[in-house]
Scaffold this motif. Structure first.
Motif, PDB file in Angstrom:
ATOM      1  N   LEU C  41     -22.800 -15.800  15.934  1.00 28.94           N
ATOM      2  CA  LEU C  41     -21.716 -16.697  16.334  1.00 28.94           C
ATOM      3  C   LEU C  41     -20.447 -15.852  16.349  1.00 28.94           C
ATOM      4  CD1 LEU C  41     -21.003 -19.625  16.998  1.00 28.94           C
ATOM      5  CD2 LEU C  41     -20.761 -20.075  14.563  1.00 28.94           C
ATOM      6  N   VAL C  42     -19.965 -15.555  17.552  1.00 30.48           N
ATOM      7  CA  VAL C  42     -18.898 -14.576  17.690  1.00 30.48           C
ATOM      8  C   VAL C  42     -17.600 -15.240  18.117  1.00 30.48           C
ATOM      9  CG1 VAL C  42     -18.238 -12.405  18.803  1.00 30.48           C
ATOM     10  CG2 VAL C  42     -20.640 -12.928  18.414  1.00 30.48           C
ATOM     11  N   SER C 209     -34.288 -18.889   9.530  1.00 32.98           N
ATOM     12  CA  SER C 209     -33.315 -18.712  10.608  1.00 32.98           C
ATOM     13  C   SER C 209     -32.008 -18.220  10.018  1.00 32.98           C
ATOM     14  CB  SER C 209     -33.045 -20.031  11.333  1.00 32.98           C
ATOM     15  OG  SER C 209     -34.253 -20.628  11.702  1.00 32.98           O
ATOM     16  N   LEU C 210     -31.276 -17.468  10.836  1.00 32.09           N
ATOM     17  CA  LEU C 210     -30.036 -16.884  10.332  1.00 32.09           C
ATOM     18  C   LEU C 210     -28.906 -17.091  11.337  1.00 32.09           C
ATOM     19  CD1 LEU C 210     -28.579 -14.998   8.265  1.00 32.09           C
ATOM     20  CD2 LEU C 210     -29.471 -13.070   9.570  1.00 32.09           C
ATOM     21  N   ILE C 211     -27.799 -17.641  10.844  1.00 31.13           N
ATOM     22  CA  ILE C 211     -26.602 -17.701  11.681  1.00 31.13           C
ATOM     23  C   ILE C 211     -25.641 -16.668  11.145  1.00 31.13           C
ATOM     24  CG2 ILE C 211     -24.646 -19.086  12.454  1.00 31.13           C
ATOM     25  CD1 ILE C 211     -26.324 -21.541  12.191  1.00 31.13           C
ATOM     26  N   TRP C 212     -25.317 -15.716  11.974  1.00 27.44           N
ATOM     27  CA  TRP C 212     -24.463 -14.613  11.542  1.00 27.44           C
ATOM     28  C   TRP C 212     -23.107 -14.773  12.216  1.00 27.44           C
ATOM     29  CZ3 TRP C 212     -26.303 -10.642   8.278  1.00 27.44           C
ATOM     30  CH2 TRP C 212     -25.403  -9.600   8.027  1.00 27.44           C
ATOM     31  N   ILE C 213     -22.117 -15.159  11.413  1.00 27.49           N
ATOM     32  CA  ILE C 213     -20.792 -15.415  11.960  1.00 27.49           C
ATOM     33  C   ILE C 213     -19.972 -14.132  11.886  1.00 27.49           C
ATOM     34  CG2 ILE C 213     -18.681 -16.755  11.672  1.00 27.49           C
ATOM     35  CD1 ILE C 213     -20.424 -18.939  10.370  1.00 27.49           C
ATOM     36  N   THR C 214     -19.406 -13.712  12.986  1.00 26.46           N
ATOM     37  CA  THR C 214     -18.644 -12.463  12.962  1.00 26.46           C
ATOM     38  C   THR C 214     -17.616 -12.430  14.083  1.00 26.46           C
ATOM     39  OG1 THR C 214     -18.807 -10.070  13.103  1.00 26.46           O
ATOM     40  CG2 THR C 214     -20.401 -11.323  14.359  1.00 26.46           C
ATOM     41  N   ASP C 225     -30.963 -12.426  18.017  1.00 30.26           N
ATOM     42  CA  ASP C 225     -31.782 -12.787  19.165  1.00 30.26           C
ATOM     43  C   ASP C 225     -30.918 -13.508  20.183  1.00 30.26           C
ATOM     44  OD1 ASP C 225     -34.177 -11.927  17.810  1.00 30.26           O
ATOM     45  OD2 ASP C 225     -33.931 -13.726  16.570  1.00 30.26           O
ATOM     46  N   LYS C 226     -30.044 -14.365  19.632  1.00 26.88           N
ATOM     47  CA  LYS C 226     -29.210 -15.201  20.485  1.00 26.88           C
ATOM     48  C   LYS C 226     -27.761 -14.965  20.148  1.00 26.88           C
ATOM     49  CE  LYS C 226     -31.776 -19.503  20.899  1.00 26.88           C
ATOM     50  NZ  LYS C 226     -31.755 -20.838  20.320  1.00 26.88           N
ATOM     51  N   ILE C 227     -26.897 -15.391  21.052  1.00 32.18           N
ATOM     52  CA  ILE C 227     -25.486 -15.219  20.769  1.00 32.18           C
ATOM     53  C   ILE C 227     -24.695 -16.422  21.285  1.00 32.18           C
ATOM     54  CG2 ILE C 227     -25.058 -13.912  22.883  1.00 32.18           C
ATOM     55  CD1 ILE C 227     -23.235 -12.122  21.293  1.00 32.18           C
ATOM     56  N   CYS C 228     -23.722 -16.861  20.504  1.00 35.99           N
ATOM     57  CA  CYS C 228     -22.795 -17.904  20.935  1.00 35.99           C
ATOM     58  C   CYS C 228     -21.397 -17.304  20.861  1.00 35.99           C
ATOM     59  CB  CYS C 228     -22.822 -19.116  20.005  1.00 35.99           C
ATOM     60  SG  CYS C 228     -24.278 -20.110  20.142  1.00 35.99           S
ATOM     61  N   VAL C 229     -20.642 -17.407  21.930  1.00 36.17           N
ATOM     62  CA  VAL C 229     -19.278 -16.907  21.915  1.00 36.17           C
ATOM     63  C   VAL C 229     -18.341 -18.101  21.813  1.00 36.17           C
ATOM     64  CG1 VAL C 229     -17.536 -15.582  23.138  1.00 36.17           C
ATOM     65  CG2 VAL C 229     -19.939 -14.941  23.326  1.00 36.17           C
ATOM     66  N   MET C 230     -17.532 -18.118  20.760  1.00 35.16           N
ATOM     67  CA  MET C 230     -16.618 -19.257  20.579  1.00 35.16           C
ATOM     68  C   MET C 230     -15.204 -18.872  20.936  1.00 35.16           C
ATOM     69  SD  MET C 230     -17.523 -21.526  17.222  1.00 35.16           S
ATOM     70  CE  MET C 230     -16.565 -22.986  17.600  1.00 35.16           C
ATOM     71  N   ARG C 238     -23.276 -19.023  25.823  1.00 37.60           N
ATOM     72  CA  ARG C 238     -24.362 -18.888  24.858  1.00 37.60           C
ATOM     73  C   ARG C 238     -25.623 -18.491  25.587  1.00 37.60           C
ATOM     74  NH1 ARG C 238     -27.825 -23.553  23.473  1.00 37.60           N
ATOM     75  NH2 ARG C 238     -26.579 -25.158  24.468  1.00 37.60           N
ATOM     76  N   GLY C 239     -26.468 -17.700  24.924  1.00 37.97           N
ATOM     77  CA  GLY C 239     -27.707 -17.263  25.565  1.00 37.97           C
ATOM     78  C   GLY C 239     -28.359 -16.149  24.778  1.00 37.97           C
ATOM     79  N   ASP C 240     -29.441 -15.564  25.357  1.00 36.45           N
ATOM     80  CA  ASP C 240     -30.097 -14.437  24.701  1.00 36.45           C
ATOM     81  C   ASP C 240     -29.124 -13.278  24.606  1.00 36.45           C
ATOM     82  OD1 ASP C 240     -32.376 -15.700  24.284  1.00 36.45           O
ATOM     83  OD2 ASP C 240     -33.547 -14.696  25.853  1.00 36.45           O
TER      84      ASP C 240
END
Lengths: 300, 324, 326
Positions: C41-42, C209-214, C225-230, C238-240
């Protein structure tokens, strides 16, 4: 440079902004008004008093220990009653307030000047003088102020000058520590570096640059110290080691009335006590608000 | 740790020496003791005899040396008024003062910490504001005034509680105490509240400020994220952190309590060492004054030392710095 | 939602009701996560990524409040749960790791206390058993002499070791989801890489499962594996991870990738996204990025909807970079 500064509207200058912020608290404004009234009452005690409480020829022993709102033999009303010598309590309180406030304010002003000069000098000079001064301050502050003042008065004897001296000796350390602390913090800041780079003289840096920035926190401490000095003086006088009977502060009046309190004649102690507490609380509320307004650490 | 204590102890010895010098000089400055010791109609010869007897003809440093030598042997002179050893006189009064002091400290802890915690957790609740308002009041009014008002209200007007003395005492190990009799307890209520008022306000404020700081901290948020129950978060995570500064302050306050007992004991005619010192000052009973002051100095040094040791054992971060 | 998903978030909204007005810290956020999957989660600071994490944990403090959306965790609706049920969930099924371990571990409690209490808060076990499991967890994250270290205090560990302790605490109750909020930001780069690697291995092994906020896109590149751009409270893309990094659709994602140091040649100035992050207070309608966007036009005054580009890939933009490699 100064004419540019003058063009800044008052409300946008630091002092103006602080005042505007102070006004936002109704309690603090009330405290300010009360403090002002107390000061005026003390200042004009001789004009406001119905009676000169220490002119023995005016006192009538027949009027002794009358409850509040009694009529005197001469027909005047004693709004707050009389003490055992037939002294009008209202007048005694006004005169007592003058003595209490004088001791509180004068001792604080001297302690302020002495403590903050030493503190700023220590911060500026550093080295041995600094560590020695702080040793003394720490040592002194580890003992309760009341105890030190008590010892000093035992040694010095009674009297307004002596109790003022004792309070200065007790309170200078607070100013010294605070002044040194904020001066050290300010000294490391860039504007002082800049002033140094401009080769301004040390005296000029201290008075024109350092002092104005150290001042706010010292003012806050001074306000609290006035209240504390008044309280300490009253306590010592109550214990019978502060002021002599010839200089009856509020504390002494309360002490004097204590004997009568137990027999139900409350007013001789009660009203001077109320006057004392009103003065102390009003000054303290003012001090608290000033701390909120002036303390840069709490500002966003 | 041992090094730390030894260093502090040696510093303390120096401090006691300096203080004894100050006290000696200070009391030396109060008038001429000969006037109090010699009858006004004494002849010059009798006068001289007394001066020599008390060593008052010797130079100041010799007199101080004698005073110090005697003090080390536990002899701080005899009271002029009671003609008893000053130290013994004070020692008789110590238990009464300590009883008041401990009771007020207990009241402070039992009442102050929960109230402070409560006000810290609900800073905006009406009850919290009331607590803080009352504590601000107790913080700023002079203790002697509060004592007087309580006497006026509860003793004079309502007649609920006695205003002076210790009441009936019971002896434990030969030391009279008030708290074991109903009458004694009733006599203790007002003085204890009076003596506790300032401390209580202080501890409420400190606990509240500490709680608010800790509640906002990341580790409390983390403790919640670990799913801990609220009770455990409050009692272990919040309280343990807030208690460290509070313990320190309480320790130092104990010394202040002894000093302020002077005021409370005067108001409530409580026969402790505070009342004794005020009485002694009024009759210039110098040996008692000196003995009291020396005792207080030693007591404060001990308290400060003990508080420092407690602090370093409570806070693990301090402990490590010590080991280095 | 897909049948095998651990967590599914739909239209999550978390608002802060401040004196100055409502701050929409999280505004219509949706994503889902399969077991063992790692999602990055970027976003910049203030983009709402941490608030998203706290919303999942149910730890949003006043004046903040989750005001809308649905969080399904292992098929259960979290909003329908009582506070006590949420508490039981936290630290056991759903664990958290925060940024600065020096601040998150209680400085006055031993590591043992802080580990054992995490187990005992969720299951009735003898203390000795809980202690044994704590030692095992410390060994799993590579802390040597675990049994001795258990009686140490947080300040007696190095930064990297402290964060390993936090990871061990997160693993204590074998959670289904770990929310890691900038867990390596306070660490050295080399230790950061180690921890990333180990976390990935641990999660893959246990199906967590892991949500990595950075805020650091490069951290996520090698991990997720996946990425969300906030951006400003919304997921803009959001996507692979490979797809998003290789063919970013949103101009903001593109800007982020272009500003990575590894992307620019030596001697060439780093790319900067022009302008500043907008204040979330009183953020009006329309795309929040439009003032900084080279492609913005009048249509961007409306809020762009979340458009599904392909399975699991969405974008909020009227003018995406379709098909162009970054």
């Amino acid at each position: 440079m100064s004419d540019i500064a003058l063009r800044v509207p008052f409300r946008d200058r630091p002092l103006g902004r602080s005042l505007a912020e102070y006004r936002e608290s109704p309690g603090a404004v009330a405290a300010f008004v009360v403090t002002l009234l107390v000061l005026l009452a003390a200042l004009f005690a001789s004009q406001l008093s119905p009676q000169d409480p220490y002119d023995l020829s005016k006192l009538d022993l027949m009027d002794g220990t009358l409850p509040p709102m009694s009529k005197s033999l001469a027909g005047a009303t004693y709004a707050l009653g009389t003490d055992e010598q037939g002294r009008d309590m209202l007048s005694a309180i006004l005169y007592g307030l003058r003595i209490s406030l004088t001791v509180g304010v004068v001792s604080t002003v001297i302690a302020f000047a002495l403590g903050s000069s030493l503190g700023i000098y220590a911060a500026y000079r550093g080295g041995r003088f600094d560590s020695f001064l702080m040793r003394v301050v720490d040592l002194q502050l580890s003992f309760p102020a009341l105890l030190i003042a008590l010892v000093l008065l035992v040694v010095l004897g009674q009297g307004m000058g002596k109790i003022t001296l004792a309070l200065v000796i007790v309170h200078w350390a607070y100013f010294a520590r605070a002044a040194r602390g904020s001066a050290l913090a300010e000294r490391g800041k860039e504007y002082i570096e800049a002033a140094r780079a401009l080769r301004l003289s040390d005296v000029r840096i201290v008075f024109r640059h350092l002092l104005p920035n150290v001042m706010p926190s010292l003012i806050v401490i001074a306000t609290t110290m006035v209240a504390r000095a008044i309280s300490t003086e009253a306590t010592l006088s109550f214990l019978g080691i502060g002021l002599p009977i010839t200089e009856p502060s509020l504390g002494l009046l309360i002490s004097n009335g204590f004997r009568y309190l137990l027999s139900g004649k409350y007013w001789i102690s009660f009203y001077p006590g109320i006057a004392l507490v009103i003065a102390i609380i009003a000054i303290n509320i003012m001090g608290d608000r000033l701390r909120d307004v002036l303390n840069p650490r709490l500002k966003k | 740790m041992a090094v730390f204590i030894l260093r502090r102890l040696s510093q303390s010895v120096v401090l006691v020496l300096v203080m004894s010098m100050l006290v000696f000089l200070g009391v030396f400055a109060i008038g001429d003791p000969i006037n109090t010791l010699v009858a006004p109609d004494a002849t010059e010869e009798e006068r001289q005899a007394i001066v020599v007897h008390f060593g008052l003809d010797k130079p100041l440093y010799e007199q101080y040396g004698r005073f110090l030598g005697n003090a080390l042997r536990g002899d701080l002179g005899r009271s002029f008024k009671f003609n008893e050893p000053a130290l013994a006189l004070i020692a008789q009064r110590v238990p009464a003062t300590l009883e008041l002091a401990f009771a007020s400290l207990l009241l402070t802890v039992v009442l102050g910490i929960p109230l402070g915690l409560y006000a810290g957790f609900r800073p905006n609740a009406r009850s919290s504001r009331l607590i803080m308002g009352v504590s601000a009041f107790g913080f700023s009014v002079p203790a002697f005034w509060l004592g007087l008002m309580m006497v006026m209200l509860f003793s004079v007007f309502l007649g609920w509680l006695p205003a002076s003395g210790r009441g009936t005492t019971v002896a434990i190990l030969g030391i009279p105490v008030s708290f074991l009799t109903w009458d004694g307890l009733k006599h203790m209520i007002l003085p204890v509240i009076n003596l506790a008022a300032f401390k209580l306000s202080l501890i409420i404020r400190l606990t509240r400020a500490g709680t608010q700081e800790v509640v906002m901290s990341d580790y409390v948020k983390y403790a919640k994220a670990k799913g801990l129950r609220n009770g455990r978060i409050v009692l272990v995570h919040v309280l343990k952190n807030t208690l460290i500064p509070i313990t320190t302050v309480l320790g130092l306050e104990f010394g202040r309590t002894i000093a302020f007992a002077v005021v409370t004991e005067t108001i409530f005619a409580w026969p402790g060492m505070g009342k004794l010192i005020i009485d002694s000052i009024s009759v210039l009973d110098r040996p008692v004054i000196v003995a009291y002051l020396m005792l207080i100095v030693v007591m404060f040094i001990v308290i400060n030392l003990v508080v420092d040791i407690i602090y370093s054992t409570l806070d693990p971060r301090m402990r490590l710095e010590d080991q280095r | 939602m897909s049948a095998g998903s651990n967590l599914s978030v739909e239209g999550l909204r978390t608002h802060f009701f401040t004196k100055a007005g409502v701050v929409k810290a999280v505004d219509d956020v949706s994503f889902s996560l399969a077991p063992g999957e790692v999602m990055g989660l970027v976003g910049e600071s203030g983009s709402g990524k941490s608030v998203t994490g706290f919303s999942l944990l149910g730890l949003v403090d006043a004046p903040g409040k989750v005001v809308g959306g649905r969080i399904l965790f292992k098929g259960q609706d979290l909003a329908a749960m009582s506070d006590e049920q949420r508490r039981r969930m936290r630290g056991s099924r759903m664990a958290a790791i925060f940024q600065d371990p020096l601040m998150t571990l209680n400085p006055v409690l031993r590591i043992e206390t802080q580990m054992v209490e995490t187990i005992l808060a969720h299951q009735a076990l003898p203390r000795a058993e809980a202690r044994k499991r704590s030692i095992a967890a410390l060994e799993r994250v590579g802390i040597p002499a675990a049994e001795e270290r258990l009686s140490a205090y947080p300040h007696q560990f190095s930064g990297g070791m402290r964060q390993r302790v936090c990871i061990a605490i997160a693993l204590l109750n074998d959670p289904d989801l770990i929310i890691a909020d900038e867990p390596t930001t306070a660490l050295d780069v080399t230790i950061q890489a180690q921890i990333l690697h180990e976390m990935r291995a641990l999660c893959a092994g246990s199906g967590t499962s892991l949500i990595w906020i950075t805020h650091d896109l490069s951290v996520v590149a090698g991990l997720a594996d996946k990425i969300c751009v906030m951006y400003a409270g919304r997921i803009v893309e959001r996507g692979d991870v490979d797809e998003v990094l290789d063919r970013p659709l949103h101009p903001y994602t593109r800007g982020l990738i272009a500003s990575l140091p590894s992307r620019s040649e030596r001697g060439q100035a780093l790319y900067q996204i022009p302008g500043m992050t907008p204040s979330l207070l009183g953020l009006g309608e329309g795309c929040a990025f439009r003032d900084r966007c080279p492609r913005a036009d009048a249509s961007c005054l409306d809020s762009p909807p979340e458009r599904v580009v392909s399975e699991g890939r969405t974008c909020r933009c009227f003018h995406p970079h379709e098909g162009e490699p970054s």
